[in-house]
Design a protein around this motif. Structure first.
Motif, mmCIF file in Angstrom:
data_model
loop_
_atom_site.group_PDB
_atom_site.id
_atom_site.type_symbol
_atom_site.label_atom_id
_atom_site.label_comp_id
_atom_site.label_asym_id
_atom_site.label_seq_id
_atom_site.Cartn_x
_atom_site.Cartn_y
_atom_site.Cartn_z
ATOM 1 N N TYR A 1 0.810 -1.209 0.000
ATOM 2 C CA TYR A 1 0.000 0.000 0.000
ATOM 3 C C TYR A 1 0.849 1.267 0.000
ATOM 4 N N TYR A 2 2.072 1.163 0.458
ATOM 5 C CA TYR A 2 2.866 2.367 0.739
ATOM 6 C C TYR A 2 3.034 3.246 -0.503
ATOM 7 N N ASP A 3 3.552 2.686 -1.590
ATOM 8 C CA ASP A 3 3.808 3.484 -2.786
ATOM 9 C C ASP A 3 2.533 4.109 -3.323
ATOM 10 N N GLU A 4 1.436 3.358 -3.289
ATOM 11 C CA GLU A 4 0.170 3.885 -3.795
ATOM 12 C C GLU A 4 -0.322 5.048 -2.939
ATOM 13 N N LEU A 5 -0.156 4.952 -1.630
ATOM 14 C CA LEU A 5 -0.601 6.031 -0.751
ATOM 15 C C LEU A 5 0.262 7.279 -0.924
ATOM 16 N N ILE A 6 1.562 7.089 -1.123
ATOM 17 C CA ILE A 6 2.448 8.231 -1.384
ATOM 18 C C ILE A 6 1.998 8.967 -2.646
ATOM 19 N N LEU A 7 1.739 8.221 -3.700
ATOM 20 C CA LEU A 7 1.310 8.841 -4.957
ATOM 21 C C LEU A 7 -0.044 9.514 -4.800
ATOM 22 N N TYR A 8 -0.919 8.922 -3.984
ATOM 23 C CA TYR A 8 -2.226 9.542 -3.773
ATOM 24 C C TYR A 8 -2.088 10.849 -2.991
ATOM 25 N N ALA A 9 -1.224 10.851 -1.979
ATOM 26 C CA ALA A 9 -0.981 12.078 -1.211
ATOM 27 C C ALA A 9 -0.400 13.167 -2.104
#
Length: 366
Positions: A89-97
């Protein structure tokens, strides 16, 4: 659900939005449930009125029931007790932020920021989560400028931090995205009490990068936004010898030619979590105490009169510029002799009408 927000220019924001709830999962202790089941079955098996001929059958039945209850409890605990969310989930959440930031910037006619290669934001988010605190200071007493330097930064940053509780393991990704969206909204549109410090940071036109940190575990998520001003391509970045510091390079725009250079001083001590949770560490931060001003060499036939000047006046050996290129050389010996060991942060400003730095670089003198 509780939200906490900090920015450089504000004290801590503590919002409680009860209309925005994420349901908590009840935590179960496998061992407590097992012991409770054993105790209940023991009382049942040892009842004096139980006929002897059925006792062995009841014991067998009790063991089967106990095993079934234990397996059910373990399965329920695994599904109900949040643990650290999947790493995927980490990379996806960074990109979403990052997407949320750039949506807000685009709506105000600003260029998008890109992800920084400096990991100061992530390191701070992980440290706050691991040690259970919320502050711009870490337990070494270091502020964002110092942490940015330690992470390899050679530009300047200003920081927003926020966190929220109330996440659940089930459907974690979507709920984490909703939480990040809510935190971004609060910093953009519900920041009046704190003089819109978070919003101003998000919408600052000089920012071109951001170091985003997201750390999560159990029901908590931390968000760090280290907005970066990375506008100088360095030819020389020589700071290892404080007796002769040389900075030379090319800026991305003529408006960013260096015009002013200051030195801030701090002598931090290690902090406990209890100290961090209290003033002055639970609010906004600054670069330290302003102690020195570095100025271009005086023109031939002129000199600087430092009498009654409240700061250490340092005349540079070299201060030259041509179009977008520049070179500055100076010595910090005078200031270090006056203040001794500590952390000296260089604060380089452009000549445009702004107080946003081009460089916030910390030097440790031990």
């Amino acid at each position: 659900m509780t939200f906490f927000i900090h920015s450089k220019t504000s004290t801590a924001l503590r919002f409680k939005y009860y209309h925005f709830r994420l349901h908590f999962s009840k935590r179960y202790s496998v061992e407590e449930e097992r012991q409770k089941n054993i105790s209940q079955l023991d009382r049942y098996i040892k009842t004096p009125s139980t006929p002897n001929k059925h006792k062995r059958l009841l014991v067998l039945l009790a063991v089967i029931v106990l095993l079934a209850l234990t397996l059910f409890t373990i399965a329920y605990a695994i599904n109900s007790t949040p643990n650290i969310a999947p790493e995927a989930y980490y990379d996806e959440l960074i990109l979403y932020a990052l997407e949320l930031i750039n949506i807000d910037r685009a709506e105000h006619g600003l260029q998008s920021v890109t992800l920084s290669t400096i990991n100061s934001g992530q390191l701070h988010a992980e440290d706050m989560l691991k040690n259970n605190y919320f502050s711009h200071w870490n337990q070494d007493g270091h502020t964002p400028d110092m942490r940015y330097t330690l992470s390899g930064g050679q530009g300047a940053i200003t920081e927003n931090i926020a966190y929220s509780t109330g996440l659940t393991h089930r459907n974690f990704y979507n709920k984490a995205k909703a939480t990040l969206e809510r935190l971004q909204y609060l910093m953009m549109y519900d920041d009046a009490e704190w003089d819109w410090g978070h919003r101003d940071n998000i919408l600052n036109s000089i920012h071109n990068k951001v170091s985003i940190g997201i750390a999560y575990q159990d029901q908590c998520i931390y968000l760090v936004q280290d907005f970066e001003n990375d506008h100088i391509t360095w030819d020389t970045f020589s700071v290892s010898d404080p007796n002769q510091i040389t900075l030379s390079g090319t800026t991305s725009h003529v408006d960013y030619i260096p015009a002013r250079l200051f030195v801030f001083y701090s002598n931090p001590s290690p902090l406990t979590v209890n100290q961090i949770e209290n003033a002055p560490y639970n609010g906004s931060y600054n670069p330290g105490t302003l102690i020195a001003s570095i100025v271009p060499p005086a023109r031939s036939g002129y000199y600087y009169n430092w009498n009654n000047y409240p700061l250490d006046g340092i005349e540079a050996n070299i201060w030259s510029q041509t179009n977008t290129s520049f070179q500055i050389s100076f010595s910090l010996t005078k200031t270090i002799n006056n203040h001794q060991k500590g952390i000296y942060t260089l604060y380089l400003l452009s000549g445009s009408n702004t107080t946003d730095p081009l460089l916030t670089y910390s030097i440790w003198i031990t």
